[in-house]
Write a protein that holds these residues in place. Structure first.
Motif, PDB file in Angstrom:
ATOM      1  N   GLN A   1      44.766 123.419  31.106  1.00 18.80           N
ATOM      2  CA  GLN A   1      46.100 123.461  31.683  1.00 18.80           C
ATOM      3  C   GLN A   1      46.811 122.118  31.574  1.00 18.80           C
ATOM      4  O   GLN A   1      48.017 122.050  31.708  1.00 18.80           O
ATOM      5  CB  GLN A   1      46.021 123.885  33.149  1.00 18.80           C
ATOM      6  N   GLU A   2      46.070 121.045  31.350  1.00 13.99           N
ATOM      7  CA  GLU A   2      46.667 119.721  31.240  1.00 13.99           C
ATOM      8  C   GLU A   2      47.233 119.458  29.846  1.00 13.99           C
ATOM      9  O   GLU A   2      47.780 118.413  29.596  1.00 13.99           O
ATOM     10  CB  GLU A   2      45.645 118.639  31.607  1.00 13.99           C
ATOM     11  N   ARG A   3      47.076 120.405  28.954  1.00 10.11           N
ATOM     12  CA  ARG A   3      47.610 120.266  27.606  1.00 10.11           C
ATOM     13  C   ARG A   3      49.100 120.588  27.609  1.00 10.11           C
ATOM     14  O   ARG A   3      49.540 121.565  28.191  1.00 10.11           O
ATOM     15  CB  ARG A   3      46.902 121.207  26.627  1.00 10.11           C
ATOM     16  N   ALA A   4      49.846 119.758  26.916  1.00  7.45           N
ATOM     17  CA  ALA A   4      51.289 119.984  26.809  1.00  7.45           C
ATOM     18  C   ALA A   4      51.582 120.826  25.568  1.00  7.45           C
ATOM     19  O   ALA A   4      50.728 120.999  24.702  1.00  7.45           O
ATOM     20  CB  ALA A   4      52.002 118.651  26.729  1.00  7.45           C
ATOM     21  N   ASN A   5      52.797 121.321  25.485  1.00 10.96           N
ATOM     22  CA  ASN A   5      53.207 122.108  24.326  1.00 10.96           C
ATOM     23  C   ASN A   5      54.310 121.375  23.547  1.00 10.96           C
ATOM     24  O   ASN A   5      54.775 120.314  23.967  1.00 10.96           O
ATOM     25  CB  ASN A   5      53.641 123.511  24.763  1.00 10.96           C
ATOM     26  N   LYS A   6      54.711 121.963  22.437  1.00 12.39           N
ATOM     27  CA  LYS A   6      55.709 121.330  21.571  1.00 12.39           C
ATOM     28  C   LYS A   6      57.045 121.119  22.274  1.00 12.39           C
ATOM     29  O   LYS A   6      57.690 120.097  22.081  1.00 12.39           O
ATOM     30  CB  LYS A   6      55.904 122.143  20.280  1.00 12.39           C
ATOM     31  N   GLU A   7      57.448 122.075  23.094  1.00  9.96           N
ATOM     32  CA  GLU A   7      58.724 121.946  23.801  1.00  9.96           C
ATOM     33  C   GLU A   7      58.699 120.739  24.748  1.00  9.96           C
ATOM     34  O   GLU A   7      59.664 119.964  24.816  1.00  9.96           O
ATOM     35  CB  GLU A   7      59.025 123.226  24.580  1.00  9.96           C
TER      36      GLU A   7
ATOM     37  N   GLN B   1      64.659 105.869  16.187  1.00 10.25           N
ATOM     38  CA  GLN B   1      65.169 105.221  17.396  1.00 10.25           C
ATOM     39  C   GLN B   1      66.702 105.203  17.349  1.00 10.25           C
ATOM     40  O   GLN B   1      67.284 105.346  16.276  1.00 10.25           O
ATOM     41  CB  GLN B   1      64.679 103.777  17.454  1.00 10.25           C
ATOM     42  N   PRO B   2      67.356 104.990  18.493  1.00 10.87           N
ATOM     43  CA  PRO B   2      68.822 104.952  18.501  1.00 10.87           C
ATOM     44  C   PRO B   2      69.424 103.928  17.529  1.00 10.87           C
ATOM     45  O   PRO B   2      70.478 104.179  16.953  1.00 10.87           O
ATOM     46  CB  PRO B   2      69.160 104.572  19.952  1.00 10.87           C
ATOM     47  N   ASN B   3      68.721 102.817  17.310  1.00  7.64           N
ATOM     48  CA  ASN B   3      69.228 101.802  16.384  1.00  7.64           C
ATOM     49  C   ASN B   3      68.866 102.103  14.926  1.00  7.64           C
ATOM     50  O   ASN B   3      69.172 101.317  14.039  1.00  7.64           O
ATOM     51  CB  ASN B   3      68.720 100.413  16.784  1.00  7.64           C
ATOM     52  N   GLY B   4      68.196 103.228  14.692  1.00 11.38           N
ATOM     53  CA  GLY B   4      67.819 103.616  13.333  1.00 11.38           C
ATOM     54  C   GLY B   4      66.578 102.913  12.813  1.00 11.38           C
ATOM     55  O   GLY B   4      66.130 103.173  11.708  1.00 11.38           O
ATOM     56  N   GLU B   5      65.999 102.046  13.609  1.00 10.22           N
ATOM     57  CA  GLU B   5      64.830 101.239  13.223  1.00 10.22           C
ATOM     58  C   GLU B   5      63.556 101.914  13.693  1.00 10.22           C
ATOM     59  O   GLU B   5      63.361 102.142  14.890  1.00 10.22           O
ATOM     60  CB  GLU B   5      64.966  99.851  13.866  1.00 10.22           C
ATOM     61  N   GLY B   6      62.666 102.263  12.780  1.00  8.53           N
ATOM     62  CA  GLY B   6      61.379 102.822  13.171  1.00  8.53           C
ATOM     63  C   GLY B   6      61.504 104.205  13.782  1.00  8.53           C
ATOM     64  O   GLY B   6      62.416 104.960  13.490  1.00  8.53           O
ATOM     65  N   PHE B   7      60.536 104.536  14.672  1.00 11.84           N
ATOM     66  CA  PHE B   7      60.544 105.874  15.251  1.00 11.84           C
ATOM     67  C   PHE B   7      59.985 105.903  16.669  1.00 11.84           C
ATOM     68  O   PHE B   7      59.278 105.006  17.095  1.00 11.84           O
ATOM     69  CB  PHE B   7      59.737 106.856  14.378  1.00 11.84           C
ATOM     70  N   ILE B   8      60.336 106.986  17.355  1.00  8.08           N
ATOM     71  CA  ILE B   8      59.785 107.367  18.649  1.00  8.08           C
ATOM     72  C   ILE B   8      58.921 108.579  18.371  1.00  8.08           C
ATOM     73  O   ILE B   8      59.348 109.508  17.677  1.00  8.08           O
ATOM     74  CB  ILE B   8      60.891 107.769  19.632  1.00  8.08           C
ATOM     75  N   GLY B   9      57.708 108.602  18.920  1.00 11.01           N
ATOM     76  CA  GLY B   9      56.833 109.749  18.722  1.00 11.01           C
ATOM     77  C   GLY B   9      56.169 110.204  20.007  1.00 11.01           C
ATOM     78  O   GLY B   9      55.820 109.378  20.849  1.00 11.01           O
ATOM     79  N   VAL B  10      56.037 111.508  20.137  1.00 11.44           N
ATOM     80  CA  VAL B  10      55.286 112.125  21.238  1.00 11.44           C
ATOM     81  C   VAL B  10      54.489 113.268  20.632  1.00 11.44           C
ATOM     82  O   VAL B  10      55.059 114.121  19.951  1.00 11.44           O
ATOM     83  CB  VAL B  10      56.235 112.641  22.356  1.00 11.44           C
ATOM     84  N   GLY B  11      53.163 113.268  20.873  1.00 11.34           N
ATOM     85  CA  GLY B  11      52.326 114.256  20.207  1.00 11.34           C
ATOM     86  C   GLY B  11      51.550 115.155  21.137  1.00 11.34           C
ATOM     87  O   GLY B  11      51.351 114.856  22.313  1.00 11.34           O
ATOM     88  N   ILE B  12      51.136 116.287  20.577  1.00 15.87           N
ATOM     89  CA  ILE B  12      50.286 117.262  21.288  1.00 15.87           C
ATOM     90  C   ILE B  12      49.033 117.496  20.462  1.00 15.87           C
ATOM     91  O   ILE B  12      49.028 117.318  19.245  1.00 15.87           O
ATOM     92  CB  ILE B  12      51.020 118.609  21.505  1.00 15.87           C
ATOM     93  N   TYR B  13      47.978 117.911  21.152  1.00 15.86           N
ATOM     94  CA  TYR B  13      46.759 118.315  20.456  1.00 15.86           C
ATOM     95  C   TYR B  13      46.800 119.812  20.239  1.00 15.86           C
ATOM     96  O   TYR B  13      47.190 120.562  21.116  1.00 15.86           O
ATOM     97  CB  TYR B  13      45.512 117.904  21.267  1.00 15.86           C
ATOM     98  N   ARG B  14      46.427 120.222  19.019  1.00 15.03           N
ATOM     99  CA  ARG B  14      46.468 121.635  18.653  1.00 15.03           C
ATOM    100  C   ARG B  14      45.128 122.293  18.887  1.00 15.03           C
ATOM    101  O   ARG B  14      44.107 121.738  18.821  1.00 15.03           O
ATOM    102  CB  ARG B  14      46.832 121.784  17.174  1.00 15.03           C
TER     103      ARG B  14
END
Length: 153
Positions: free
Chosen positions: A24-30, A140-153
């Motif tokens: 239940q502690e697993r998150a989903n894509k949304e 990112q908002p400044n176009g530099e690099g990225f923001i990431g958030v992941g889930i385990y499948r």
């Protein structure tokens, strides 16, 4: 011998009760997409320095279930990491999963080509086993690099 059977039954019972709680502690894509977009807005609102610190240290606000925010620059250096603060400032550009798939490079490419999901294998912090992971990566908002958030499948 009876005490062994009672012990074994107790272990099985505990495992049956704990496994669903972990699941239940697993998150989903949304949920991951929502957190990545919230991180984007947070950077715009408070600026990069404060936002990066928040993502890395404010677990109450930026860690939900098994989700956390990571931010990398365009060279693959970690700017913020809610899952492992020791990675901040480290060049992770050469990191590959066990199958040889580039992790940070792949996420950066996904983010710079419009954003979306990127799949790779990564150790699960709960089970410590290698698992499939999908990370939602956006610029990112400044176009530099990225923001990431992941889930385990």
């Amino acid at each position: 011998m009876h005490s062994f059977h009672r012990y074994a039954a107790a272990v099985v019972t505990v495992a049956c009760l704990v496994a669903p709680a972990i699941a239940q502690e697993r998150a989903n894509k949304e949920e991951a997409t929502t957190m990545a977009n919230a991180a984007f807005e947070h950077i715009k609102k408070v600026g990069t320095e404060k936002a990066y610190k928040d993502f890395t240290t404010d677990k109450a606000a930026w860690t939900k279930k098994d989700l956390y925010v990571m931010v990398y620059d365009s060279k693959g250096v970690a700017l913020a990491h809610g899952g492992n603060d020791k990675l901040v400032g480290k060049d992770m550009s050469a990191v590959k999963d066990p199958n040889g798939k580039p992790v940070i490079g792949g996420l950066l490419q996904k983010a710079t080509s419009g954003g979306g999901w990127y799949d790779y294998d990564w150790p699960d912090p709960i089970s410590k086993k290698m698992m499939g992971k999908s990370t939602y990566a956006i610029k990112q908002p400044n176009g530099e690099g990225f923001i990431g958030v992941g889930i385990y499948r």
